[in-house]
Design an enzyme around this catalytic site. Structure first.
Site, mmCIF file in Angstrom:
data_model
loop_
_atom_site.group_PDB
_atom_site.id
_atom_site.type_symbol
_atom_site.label_atom_id
_atom_site.label_comp_id
_atom_site.label_asym_id
_atom_site.label_seq_id
_atom_site.Cartn_x
_atom_site.Cartn_y
_atom_site.Cartn_z
ATOM 1 C CE LYS A 1 -2.134 3.278 2.565
ATOM 2 N NZ LYS A 1 -1.764 4.145 1.533
ATOM 3 C CD GLU B 1 13.625 1.127 8.796
ATOM 4 O OE1 GLU B 1 14.109 2.232 9.138
ATOM 5 O OE2 GLU B 1 14.260 0.073 8.867
ATOM 6 C CB CYS C 1 12.980 9.464 8.168
ATOM 7 S SG CYS C 1 13.969 8.462 7.063
ATOM 8 C CD GLU D 1 9.939 12.916 11.333
ATOM 9 O OE1 GLU D 1 8.735 12.631 11.259
ATOM 10 O OE2 GLU D 1 10.809 12.319 10.696
#
Ligand code: NAP
Length: 489
Positions: free
Chosen positions: A179, A257, A291, A388
């Site tokens: 997906k 992750e 990331c 983030e």
């Protein structure tokens, strides 16, 4: 609508067929730089995901019983096709994701490298023979595929995150239902089309697309199915935690992750020019939407002013524009949501005393562009020290000494990447040991490669992708106790 290369697909790939959703509902895919609609893809849900799981389950006996060398041939051909179509794939990626064309080309090669690498690693899934606990027995340990596995991937690396999961999973003999993210389904479908051309048997690799609202239903269908034995997820920590909770129901394995909050430390003995090069790569690449981006830049007090002036001068030169324009070095953010988040974090920081040296606002190019930004005086009271940023904002704080830098760097629940610049050998080993992260860049901002293990500690994830370790999570050990061999006459 733009003209898409003929191998690019706008339907889902299930059981070796290109199919629409049962509801005929579709999702427009847009160019973040212009808002233009590129194409539309099916909006699938639980029903279609179940069909894809069934197709993968049906394909598993044949695929898993092939030799590793036979599977490797298909993966190698897939890698060659990805490389042969690199320009078209990169152009498509730039249009649906926004990154500059040169960065897209780099990602396509990175994506192909996982197919090549794991084609080989699949052939080295060695087992073990263990000295037995009794004389009439032998103990064998084999490494086996899991069965049907799910892959859920983000938009920021729309091709590489797909192959970093699919390549080890398929090399080990599993069959996958993937997906991709709402924003970047075309890149994933293009990769599937090349897999089909490479000779992947029907059902071995399936792609189910959907809108953001469809993601929970697709995810739940994958997690709840008794046929799905593992989920490999790359994305936000919040969604990763939810999936892990859901996996507890029937103990589906999961590897994660997740997000990061990387510190980028510049000591006063560093090569400043090299550190500036490093920031260019790990702060402004992909408009800061990685990331492993430098989220917090920590500069030793004595070199702070010189460093800020040099970084601002460099960042001022960054050419912002559409990723397909030759001069472009930085594209837009992926969507309005991402832009609003960066604006919110910058406003919160300036309200709490941070100083803007460059940028700080939406870019005059409009759309979802944000100015390359340099900001100092960042402190732990500010939201951007904990969240983030996912934008082109260099957020700088100062530190006194080595211990201070280490404490500041580790003051976060995240632990994906960390960077530091120093020319003192003793310090290099001390700081690399002390950073609570899965990946350390010493005197470099560029750490991604298929040959090294990628992954985080703390709330940045569980498991590793890439390298010889990256296939482990897609296999299960089986211990065979072979008894009744008798004692020698
Ligand atoms: P996200 O919102 O968590 O989405 C990631 C994927 O999960 C997308 O395909 C998304 O689909 C899907 N998803 C969302 N909710 C779901 C649910 N309830 N069940 C199942 N699937 C669901 O993250 P993102 O904003 O796309 O990606 C950015 C994040 O990924 C950042 O935190 C970044 O640090 C992280 N990331 C980590 C790595 C790494 O290797 N550690 C690499 C790249 C990115 P939709 O798009 O349709 O919502």
């Amino acid at each position: 609508m733009v003209k898409l290369p003929e191998f690019l697909k706008t339907d889902c790939y299930v059981g070796g067929k290109w199919v629409a959703a049962s509801s005929d509902k579709r999702l427009d895919v847009t160019d973040p730089a212009t808002g233009d609609v590129l194409a539309s893809v099916p909006r699938m849900g639980a029903e279609e995901t179940d069909a894809a799981i069934a197709a993968a389950h049906a394909a598993f006996p044949d695929w898993s019983s092939r030799t590793a060398a036979e599977r490797a041939l298909v993966l190698q051909k897939w890698a060659s096709l990805v490389r042969a179509h690199a320009d078209d794939l990169a152009r498509l990626m730039t249009q649906e994701q926004g990154k500059p064309f040169a960065e897209s080309l780099g990602e396509i090669e990175y994506a192909a490298s996982f197919l090549s690498w794991f084609a080989e690693e699949g052939r080295r899934l060695y087992g073990d023979i263990i000295p037995p606990h009794r004389n009439d027995a032998r103990i064998l340990v084999t490494r086996n595929p899991l069965g049907v596995v799910g892959g859920i991937t983000p938009w920021n690396f729309p091709v590489a995150m797909v192959t970093r999961k699919a390549a080890p999973a398929l090399a080990a003999g599993n069959c996958m239902v993937l997906k991709p993210a709402e924003a970047t389904p075309l890149s994933a479908l293009a990769v599937a089309a090349l897999g089909e051309m490479a000779g992947l048997p029907a059902g071995v690799f399936n792609v189910v697309t959907g809108a953001r609202e469809d993601a929970p239903a697709i995810g739940k269908a994958l997690v709840d199915s008794p046929l799905v034995r593992k989920i490999g997820f790359t994305g936000s920590t919040a969604v990763g935690k939810q999936l892990m909770r859901d996996c507890a129901g029937d103990l589906t394995k999961i590897s994660l992750e997740l997000g990061g909050n990387a510190a980028f430390i510049v000591f006063d003995d560093a090569d400043i020019e090299a550190a500036l090069d490093g920031i260019q790569v790990c702060k402004f690449r992909n408009s800061g939407q990685t990331c492993i981006a430098a989220n917090r830049i920590l500069v030793q007090e004595s070199i702070h002013d010189k460093f800020v002036a040099a970084l601002s001068a460099r960042a001022r030169q960054i050419q912002v524009g559409h990723g397909l324009e030759k001069a472009t070095e930085m594209g837009p953010l992926v969507d309005e949501r991402g832009l609003e988040k960066v604006e919110r974090l910058v406003a919160d920081a300036t309200d709490k005393g941070a100083k803007i040296h460059l940028g700080g606002k939406r870019h005059e190019a409009g759309g979802t562009y944000f100015q390359p930004t340099v900001m100092t005086g960042v402190s732990t009271e500010m939201d951007l020290a904990h969240e983030e940023l996912f934008g082109p904002v260099a957020a700088i704080s100062t530190f006194r000494d080595e211990q201070d830098a280490i404490s500041m760097a580790n003051d976060t629940p995240y632990g994906l990447a960390g960077y530091f610049y120093s020319r003192d050998v003793g310090r290099i080993f001390r700081v690399a040991d002390a950073l609570e992260v899965g990946i350390v860049g010493v005197n470099t901002g560029l750490i991604s490669t298929e040959v090294a293990p990628f992954g985080g500690v703390k709330e940045s994830g569980i498991g590793r992708e890439g390298s010889k370790y990256g296939i482990d999570d897609w296999t299960e050990l089986k211990y065979i106790c072979l008894a009744g061999l008798g004692a020698a006459a």
